[in-house]
Design a protein around this motif. Structure first.
Motif, PDB file in Angstrom:
ATOM      1  N   LEU A  21       8.070  -2.691 -19.518  1.00 13.39           N
ATOM      2  CA  LEU A  21       9.496  -2.004 -19.874  1.00 13.39           C
ATOM      3  C   LEU A  21       9.989  -2.506 -20.873  1.00 13.39           C
ATOM      4  O   LEU A  21      10.447  -1.646 -21.767  1.00 13.39           O
ATOM      5  CB  LEU A  21      10.276  -2.487 -18.466  1.00 13.39           C
ATOM      6  CG  LEU A  21       9.852  -1.771 -17.171  1.00 13.39           C
ATOM      7  CD1 LEU A  21      10.829  -2.465 -16.093  1.00 13.39           C
ATOM      8  CD2 LEU A  21      10.172  -0.490 -17.099  1.00 13.39           C
ATOM      9  N   ILE A  22       9.768  -3.703 -21.256  1.00 12.97           N
ATOM     10  CA  ILE A  22      10.288  -4.359 -22.496  1.00 12.97           C
ATOM     11  C   ILE A  22       9.405  -3.796 -23.568  1.00 12.97           C
ATOM     12  O   ILE A  22       9.993  -3.404 -24.901  1.00 12.97           O
ATOM     13  CB  ILE A  22      10.544  -6.032 -22.526  1.00 12.97           C
ATOM     14  CG1 ILE A  22      11.119  -6.448 -21.404  1.00 12.97           C
ATOM     15  CG2 ILE A  22      10.938  -6.434 -23.924  1.00 12.97           C
ATOM     16  CD1 ILE A  22      11.015  -7.890 -21.105  1.00 12.97           C
ATOM     17  N   ALA A  25      10.592  -0.170 -24.537  1.00 14.24           N
ATOM     18  CA  ALA A  25      12.050  -0.262 -25.179  1.00 14.24           C
ATOM     19  C   ALA A  25      11.871  -0.738 -26.550  1.00 14.24           C
ATOM     20  O   ALA A  25      12.566  -0.325 -27.411  1.00 14.24           O
ATOM     21  CB  ALA A  25      13.165  -1.279 -24.388  1.00 14.24           C
ATOM     22  N   THR A  28      10.693   1.960 -28.786  1.00 22.48           N
ATOM     23  CA  THR A  28      11.703   2.846 -29.025  1.00 22.48           C
ATOM     24  C   THR A  28      12.618   2.305 -29.994  1.00 22.48           C
ATOM     25  O   THR A  28      13.105   3.227 -31.006  1.00 22.48           O
ATOM     26  CB  THR A  28      12.491   3.254 -27.694  1.00 22.48           C
ATOM     27  OG1 THR A  28      11.434   3.660 -26.663  1.00 22.48           O
ATOM     28  CG2 THR A  28      13.384   4.464 -27.761  1.00 22.48           C
ATOM     29  N   LEU A  29      13.224   1.242 -29.796  1.00 19.33           N
ATOM     30  CA  LEU A  29      13.896   0.453 -30.778  1.00 19.33           C
ATOM     31  C   LEU A  29      13.172   0.581 -32.376  1.00 19.33           C
ATOM     32  O   LEU A  29      13.989   0.750 -33.382  1.00 19.33           O
ATOM     33  CB  LEU A  29      14.106  -0.999 -30.518  1.00 19.33           C
ATOM     34  CG  LEU A  29      14.990  -1.684 -31.391  1.00 19.33           C
ATOM     35  CD1 LEU A  29      16.293  -1.180 -31.799  1.00 19.33           C
ATOM     36  CD2 LEU A  29      15.355  -2.977 -30.942  1.00 19.33           C
ATOM     37  N   GLY A 205       7.186   5.693 -27.083  1.00 19.96           N
ATOM     38  CA  GLY A 205       8.591   5.297 -27.527  1.00 19.96           C
ATOM     39  C   GLY A 205       8.900   5.789 -28.772  1.00 19.96           C
ATOM     40  O   GLY A 205       9.870   6.156 -28.895  1.00 19.96           O
ATOM     41  N   LEU A 232      19.356   0.104 -27.229  1.00 19.99           N
ATOM     42  CA  LEU A 232      18.093  -0.491 -26.902  1.00 19.99           C
ATOM     43  C   LEU A 232      17.997  -1.797 -27.126  1.00 19.99           C
ATOM     44  O   LEU A 232      17.389  -2.538 -26.371  1.00 19.99           O
ATOM     45  CB  LEU A 232      17.179   0.155 -27.900  1.00 19.99           C
ATOM     46  CG  LEU A 232      16.791   1.718 -27.589  1.00 19.99           C
ATOM     47  CD1 LEU A 232      16.054   2.486 -28.864  1.00 19.99           C
ATOM     48  CD2 LEU A 232      16.184   1.962 -26.166  1.00 19.99           C
ATOM     49  N   PHE A 235      19.651  -3.151 -24.013  1.00 21.53           N
ATOM     50  CA  PHE A 235      18.830  -3.398 -23.053  1.00 21.53           C
ATOM     51  C   PHE A 235      17.670  -4.281 -22.945  1.00 21.53           C
ATOM     52  O   PHE A 235      17.315  -4.870 -21.784  1.00 21.53           O
ATOM     53  CB  PHE A 235      18.198  -1.790 -23.023  1.00 21.53           C
ATOM     54  CG  PHE A 235      17.028  -1.556 -21.812  1.00 21.53           C
ATOM     55  CD1 PHE A 235      17.555  -1.460 -20.473  1.00 21.53           C
ATOM     56  CD2 PHE A 235      15.747  -1.772 -22.047  1.00 21.53           C
ATOM     57  CE1 PHE A 235      16.673  -1.167 -19.581  1.00 21.53           C
ATOM     58  CE2 PHE A 235      14.675  -1.664 -21.085  1.00 21.53           C
ATOM     59  CZ  PHE A 235      15.107  -1.505 -19.772  1.00 21.53           C
ATOM     60  N   MET A 236      16.850  -4.508 -24.149  1.00 18.96           N
ATOM     61  CA  MET A 236      16.040  -5.367 -24.316  1.00 18.96           C
ATOM     62  C   MET A 236      16.289  -6.844 -23.829  1.00 18.96           C
ATOM     63  O   MET A 236      15.566  -7.757 -23.120  1.00 18.96           O
ATOM     64  CB  MET A 236      15.290  -5.353 -25.634  1.00 18.96           C
ATOM     65  CG  MET A 236      14.328  -4.233 -25.896  1.00 18.96           C
ATOM     66  SD  MET A 236      13.479  -4.493 -27.678  1.00 18.96           S
ATOM     67  CE  MET A 236      12.748  -6.109 -27.319  1.00 18.96           C
TER      68      MET A 236
END
Length: 252
Positions: A21-22, A25, A28-29, A205, A232, A235-236
């Motif tokens: 999950l991380i 993210a 994507t970041l 991502g 993002l 969220f991380m």
């Protein structure tokens, strides 16, 4: 079989659901952050790549010199690989004019070469083999190539293949699901499946990041690259706190 006394803690995290999950993210970041510097700040791909390359090298040096696993340092280094991968892939694809297909082919060759040399030098490319500075150097070089490849592959599928950001996300998400099924239902090499998943999370991502910040006319949501990157990152940080990151064990 190694006993507990023969196992040491690595400076990379255990591969868990939280890890993936991380990782998604972070990739994507890397897309939104890389585009924010190269496009929104109008620095261009070459200068942006130079900036992110310096950050990447500094982060890797800090990671290699560290005496133990530090989640924030590890994920900072991962984000550094994704941002430099984003701008480097865009520079190769667009500024050098070799196109998405050419960039994808070149970067795939570099990735496979890195894995091959790593295997020939140390006999393994698994996470459990990362127990020396040399292994760490191969690990981060391979990750950087995989992140750069993922950017080119994501752009190729979304643009040249005509799938759009949503369609490309579905394709890469489905491939990741197949890797997960193979992990639980087959005896395929766990090392092979790890690198397959690691590589596939990057184009996922990349297309999700493009979906967030590209114009509505191009099929995106037209969000600010800065606000998307900030969300993002938040969220991380929350995910790192919620999913306790434990160091992987490595045989030595």
């Amino acid at each position: 079989m190694k006993t507990s006394s023969e196992l040491a803690l690595a400076k990379v995290p255990e591969v868990t659901l939280g890890f993936w999950l991380i990782k998604i993210a972070a990739t994507t970041l890397g897309e939104t952050g890389g585009d924010a510097v190269s496009m929104s700040m109008n620095l261009g791909y070459l200068i942006s790549t130079g900036i992110f390359a310096l950050i990447f090298v500094a982060a890797v040096v800090a990671q290699v010199k560290a005496k133990a696993f530090h989640p924030l340092l590890y994920w900072t280094t991962i984000v550094a690989t994704t941002t430099v991968g984003t701008t480097l892939a865009d520079f190769a694809d667009r500024s050098l004019g070799i196109g998405y297909a050419g960039g994808t082919g070149l970067l795939l060759a570099l990735l496979l070469a890195s894995l091959f040399v790593w295997y020939r030098a140390l006999g393994s490319v698994s996470v459990s083999s990362i127990n020396s500075p040399k292994a760490e150097a191969f690990y981060w070089l391979t990750i950087m190539f995989s992140q750069t490849l993922g950017t080119a592959l994501g752009d190729w599928m979304a643009d040249t293949a005509g799938l759009g950001y949503t369609g490309a996300a579905v394709v890469f998400g489905s491939l990741l699901a197949l890797v997960a099924v193979a992990y639980y239902r087959t005896r395929i090499s766990r090392t092979l499946l790890f690198w397959a998943a690691f590589i596939l999370t990057r184009p996922l991502g990349a297309v999700v990041g493009d979906f967030l910040d590209k114009p509505l006319s191009a099929g995106g949501l037209a969000l600010s690259r800065y606000s998307a990157s900030a969300a993002l990152l938040a969220f991380m940080l929350i995910a790192i706190l919620l999913f306790r990151q434990r160091a992987a064990r490595t045989a030595h």
